[in-house]
Each structure stands twice: as structure tokens, then as C-alpha cells.
Design a protein around this motif. Structure first.
Motif, PDB file in Angstrom:
ATOM      1  N   ARG A  64     -59.221  59.515 -15.033  1.00 39.85           N
ATOM      2  CA  ARG A  64     -60.032  59.516 -16.254  1.00 39.85           C
ATOM      3  C   ARG A  64     -59.174  59.186 -17.474  1.00 39.85           C
ATOM      4  NH1 ARG A  64     -63.859  64.469 -18.349  1.00 39.85           N
ATOM      5  NH2 ARG A  64     -62.007  65.217 -19.416  1.00 39.85           N
ATOM      6  N   MET A  65     -57.967  59.768 -17.536  1.00 40.57           N
ATOM      7  CA  MET A  65     -57.060  59.467 -18.650  1.00 40.57           C
ATOM      8  C   MET A  65     -56.713  57.989 -18.676  1.00 40.57           C
ATOM      9  SD  MET A  65     -54.154  62.340 -18.549  1.00 40.57           S
ATOM     10  CE  MET A  65     -54.503  64.060 -18.652  1.00 40.57           C
ATOM     11  N   ASP A  66     -56.326  57.471 -17.514  1.00 40.63           N
ATOM     12  CA  ASP A  66     -55.943  56.060 -17.445  1.00 40.63           C
ATOM     13  C   ASP A  66     -57.098  55.145 -17.831  1.00 40.63           C
ATOM     14  OD1 ASP A  66     -53.326  56.599 -16.679  1.00 40.63           O
ATOM     15  OD2 ASP A  66     -53.762  56.463 -14.541  1.00 40.63           O
ATOM     16  N   THR A  67     -58.300  55.476 -17.395  1.00 39.32           N
ATOM     17  CA  THR A  67     -59.466  54.646 -17.686  1.00 39.32           C
ATOM     18  C   THR A  67     -59.775  54.625 -19.183  1.00 39.32           C
ATOM     19  OG1 THR A  67     -60.409  55.062 -15.505  1.00 39.32           O
ATOM     20  CG2 THR A  67     -61.935  54.305 -17.212  1.00 39.32           C
ATOM     21  N   VAL A  68     -59.818  55.796 -19.805  1.00 39.29           N
ATOM     22  CA  VAL A  68     -60.131  55.850 -21.233  1.00 39.29           C
ATOM     23  C   VAL A  68     -59.018  55.182 -22.039  1.00 39.29           C
ATOM     24  CG1 VAL A  68     -60.555  57.383 -23.206  1.00 39.29           C
ATOM     25  CG2 VAL A  68     -61.594  57.891 -20.998  1.00 39.29           C
ATOM     26  N   TYR A  69     -57.764  55.405 -21.667  1.00 38.13           N
ATOM     27  CA  TYR A  69     -56.662  54.759 -22.381  1.00 38.13           C
ATOM     28  C   TYR A  69     -56.767  53.242 -22.254  1.00 38.13           C
ATOM     29  CZ  TYR A  69     -52.003  53.703 -24.117  1.00 38.13           C
ATOM     30  OH  TYR A  69     -50.963  53.202 -24.856  1.00 38.13           O
ATOM     31  N   PHE A  70     -57.085  52.758 -21.051  1.00 40.08           N
ATOM     32  CA  PHE A  70     -57.233  51.312 -20.839  1.00 40.08           C
ATOM     33  C   PHE A  70     -58.369  50.752 -21.686  1.00 40.08           C
ATOM     34  CE2 PHE A  70     -58.974  47.616 -18.625  1.00 40.08           C
ATOM     35  CZ  PHE A  70     -57.849  46.815 -18.550  1.00 40.08           C
ATOM     36  N   GLN A  71     -59.484  51.468 -21.767  1.00 39.42           N
ATOM     37  CA  GLN A  71     -60.642  50.991 -22.519  1.00 39.42           C
ATOM     38  C   GLN A  71     -60.438  51.029 -24.028  1.00 39.42           C
ATOM     39  OE1 GLN A  71     -63.632  53.683 -21.092  1.00 39.42           O
ATOM     40  NE2 GLN A  71     -64.164  52.402 -19.333  1.00 39.42           N
ATOM     41  N   ARG A  72     -59.757  52.041 -24.534  1.00 37.96           N
ATOM     42  CA  ARG A  72     -59.723  52.274 -25.972  1.00 37.96           C
ATOM     43  C   ARG A  72     -58.381  51.993 -26.654  1.00 37.96           C
ATOM     44  NH1 ARG A  72     -65.047  53.278 -27.582  1.00 37.96           N
ATOM     45  NH2 ARG A  72     -66.053  54.316 -25.841  1.00 37.96           N
ATOM     46  N   CYS A  73     -57.276  52.074 -25.920  1.00 36.71           N
ATOM     47  CA  CYS A  73     -55.970  52.130 -26.588  1.00 36.71           C
ATOM     48  C   CYS A  73     -54.982  51.028 -26.206  1.00 36.71           C
ATOM     49  CB  CYS A  73     -55.305  53.479 -26.295  1.00 36.71           C
ATOM     50  SG  CYS A  73     -56.369  54.911 -26.548  1.00 36.71           S
ATOM     51  N   ILE A  74     -55.079  50.544 -24.990  1.00 32.61           N
ATOM     52  CA  ILE A  74     -54.034  49.677 -24.449  1.00 32.61           C
ATOM     53  C   ILE A  74     -53.879  48.365 -25.221  1.00 32.61           C
ATOM     54  CG2 ILE A  74     -55.380  48.414 -22.731  1.00 32.61           C
ATOM     55  CD1 ILE A  74     -53.030  49.011 -20.768  1.00 32.61           C
ATOM     56  N   SER A  75     -54.961  47.853 -25.801  1.00 31.26           N
ATOM     57  CA  SER A  75     -54.866  46.560 -26.480  1.00 31.26           C
ATOM     58  C   SER A  75     -53.961  46.616 -27.704  1.00 31.26           C
ATOM     59  CB  SER A  75     -56.251  46.041 -26.859  1.00 31.26           C
ATOM     60  OG  SER A  75     -56.893  46.947 -27.707  1.00 31.26           O
ATOM     61  N   CYS A  76     -53.855  47.757 -28.351  1.00 27.43           N
ATOM     62  CA  CYS A  76     -52.954  47.884 -29.508  1.00 27.43           C
ATOM     63  C   CYS A  76     -51.655  48.616 -29.148  1.00 27.43           C
ATOM     64  CB  CYS A  76     -53.644  48.638 -30.645  1.00 27.43           C
ATOM     65  SG  CYS A  76     -55.066  47.763 -31.332  1.00 27.43           S
ATOM     66  N   GLY A 110     -49.097  46.213 -27.476  1.00 26.77           N
ATOM     67  CA  GLY A 110     -50.279  45.680 -26.812  1.00 26.77           C
ATOM     68  C   GLY A 110     -50.559  44.257 -27.253  1.00 26.77           C
ATOM     69  N   PRO A 111     -51.434  43.540 -26.558  1.00 22.90           N
ATOM     70  CA  PRO A 111     -51.702  42.141 -26.877  1.00 22.90           C
ATOM     71  C   PRO A 111     -52.251  41.917 -28.292  1.00 22.90           C
ATOM     72  CG  PRO A 111     -53.119  42.891 -25.080  1.00 22.90           C
ATOM     73  CD  PRO A 111     -52.169  43.990 -25.378  1.00 22.90           C
ATOM     74  N   LEU A 112     -52.955  42.877 -28.861  1.00 17.40           N
ATOM     75  CA  LEU A 112     -53.473  42.720 -30.225  1.00 17.40           C
ATOM     76  C   LEU A 112     -52.482  43.155 -31.294  1.00 17.40           C
ATOM     77  CD1 LEU A 112     -57.185  43.942 -29.904  1.00 17.40           C
ATOM     78  CD2 LEU A 112     -56.323  41.609 -29.977  1.00 17.40           C
ATOM     79  N   ALA A 113     -51.397  43.813 -30.908  1.00 16.40           N
ATOM     80  CA  ALA A 113     -50.450  44.375 -31.878  1.00 16.40           C
ATOM     81  C   ALA A 113     -49.848  43.307 -32.787  1.00 16.40           C
ATOM     82  CB  ALA A 113     -49.344  45.140 -31.160  1.00 16.40           C
ATOM     83  N   VAL A 114     -49.588  42.119 -32.252  1.00 20.15           N
ATOM     84  CA  VAL A 114     -48.965  41.064 -33.068  1.00 20.15           C
ATOM     85  C   VAL A 114     -49.895  40.558 -34.164  1.00 20.15           C
ATOM     86  CG1 VAL A 114     -47.370  40.342 -31.258  1.00 20.15           C
ATOM     87  CG2 VAL A 114     -49.606  39.262 -31.434  1.00 20.15           C
ATOM     88  N   SER A 115     -51.201  40.681 -33.966  1.00 16.24           N
ATOM     89  CA  SER A 115     -52.147  40.182 -34.967  1.00 16.24           C
ATOM     90  C   SER A 115     -52.521  41.245 -36.002  1.00 16.24           C
ATOM     91  CB  SER A 115     -53.406  39.666 -34.279  1.00 16.24           C
ATOM     92  OG  SER A 115     -54.069  40.723 -33.614  1.00 16.24           O
ATOM     93  N   LEU A 116     -52.034  42.443 -35.855  1.00 16.15           N
ATOM     94  CA  LEU A 116     -52.359  43.515 -36.801  1.00 16.15           C
ATOM     95  C   LEU A 116     -51.425  43.460 -38.012  1.00 16.15           C
ATOM     96  CD1 LEU A 116     -52.840  46.449 -34.253  1.00 16.15           C
ATOM     97  CD2 LEU A 116     -54.630  45.148 -35.414  1.00 16.15           C
ATOM     98  N   PRO A 117     -51.911  43.876 -39.179  1.00 16.78           N
ATOM     99  CA  PRO A 117     -51.047  43.864 -40.366  1.00 16.78           C
ATOM    100  C   PRO A 117     -49.890  44.865 -40.279  1.00 16.78           C
ATOM    101  CG  PRO A 117     -53.179  44.839 -40.884  1.00 16.78           C
ATOM    102  CD  PRO A 117     -53.265  44.314 -39.490  1.00 16.78           C
ATOM    103  N   VAL A 118     -50.072  45.920 -39.498  1.00 12.63           N
ATOM    104  CA  VAL A 118     -49.038  46.941 -39.295  1.00 12.63           C
ATOM    105  C   VAL A 118     -48.920  47.177 -37.796  1.00 12.63           C
ATOM    106  CG1 VAL A 118     -48.385  49.343 -39.741  1.00 12.63           C
ATOM    107  CG2 VAL A 118     -49.628  48.053 -41.480  1.00 12.63           C
TER     108      VAL A 118
END
Length: 152
Positions: free
Chosen positions: A33-45, A54-62
Motif C-alpha cells: 500500500r505504501m509503495d502504491t500510494v508513493y508511486f501514484q502521488r510522489c515518485i514523479s517529483c 523524479g522525472p518532473l523535478a527538472v521542470s519545477l522551479p524549485v
């Protein structure tokens, strides 16, 4: 009739206690459950290891923080508040996550923050402190909403 000596009774009691302790501690690690929610909500940043890569981290201002550098200085209530209400460019997840899922993310952040760094002496005993995690406290205490009653 067999007579048990006091020492053998104590040894058996200690053995049962030790076995119970191992079962409780073993169940307090990362779970699906932890891994699933983290993958859905957090891993991209935050990335798969919580390093802010994460893959979106480079496009964020911070850049998102590296959990290894920031989490150990925060209390559980501070981390829970950040997950629920958001902070900076990170959105709050309280409406989307039940309290039990916020707790899972709190534990996941703690787990990821320990990977690849030297631990403080007390962090070695954290698993014992949270050994009660197998008990569905959200149900026992009544603070978790059933899935069908969740608000959008």
C-alpha cells in the motif's frame, strides 16, 4: 505427571515474547500500500529513492528536497502536515488521501530518508517504536473513513 521448573517456564515465556516481537517488527516495514500510494502521488517529483530526482523535478522551479537531508530534522507531525496540507510548490494530499494513507506516506518518507546515509543511534530502534503498526489503529480509533464514504 510432569513438573515444570520455574526456569523452563521463564524460558518459554521469553521465547514466546521474543517470537511475538519478531512478528510485530517484521510487519512494520514497507508494504504494498505504501509503495502504491508513493508511486501514484510522489515518485514523479521526489523520485524512487526520495532524492528529489523524479522525472518532473527538472521542470519545477524549485528542486524537491532530498529526504536524506531534510526528514531527520522534522517531527512526525511536521511531516504529516506537509503531506496533508502541502508546502511550497508541493500540493496538499489531505482531500485525496485518507488519514491511514497519510500515515503510510509519513512512514515511507522515513524509510526512504534512511537509505544511503549513516543513521543516528536512535533510528536503529525506530522499528521497535512503531511495532504496533499491524494494528489497524485507524479502524480501532475510528478516524479513518471507509472507502465508500470518502468525500471527493
Amino acid at each position: 505427571m510432569r513438573v515444570l521448573r520455574l526456569n523452563s517456564v521463564k524460558q518459554r515465556g521469553f521465547g514466546h515474547f521474543f517470537l511475538l516481537l519478531i512478528v510485530l517488527v517484521a510487519g512494520c516495514g514497507r508494504n504494498q500500500r505504501m509503495d502504491t500510494v508513493y508511486f501514484q502521488r510522489c515518485i514523479s517529483c521526489h523520485g524512487s529513492s526520495g532524492r528529489g530526482d523524479g522525472p518532473l523535478a527538472v521542470s519545477l522551479p524549485v528542486r524537491p528536497p532530498d529526504f536524506r537531508d531534510t526528514v531527520q530534522r522534522k517531527s512526525n507531525s511536521q511531516i504529516r502536515r506537509i503531506i496533508a496540507e502541502g508546502r511550497g510548490i508541493m500540493p496538499g494530499f489531505e482531500p485525496a488521501l485518507r488519514p491511514a494513507e497519510v500515515t503510510d506516506m509519513l512512514q515511507m518518507v522515513r524509510f526512504l530518508s534512511r537509505e544511503g546515509r549513516d543513521l543516528a543511534w536512535w533510528e536503529h530502534f525506530d522499528t521497535l517504536v512503531v511495532a504496533h503498526c499491524n494494528i489497524p489503529w485507524e479502524t480501532v480509533l475510528g478516524y479513518d473513513e471507509p472507502a465508500e464514504e470518502r468525500k471527493p
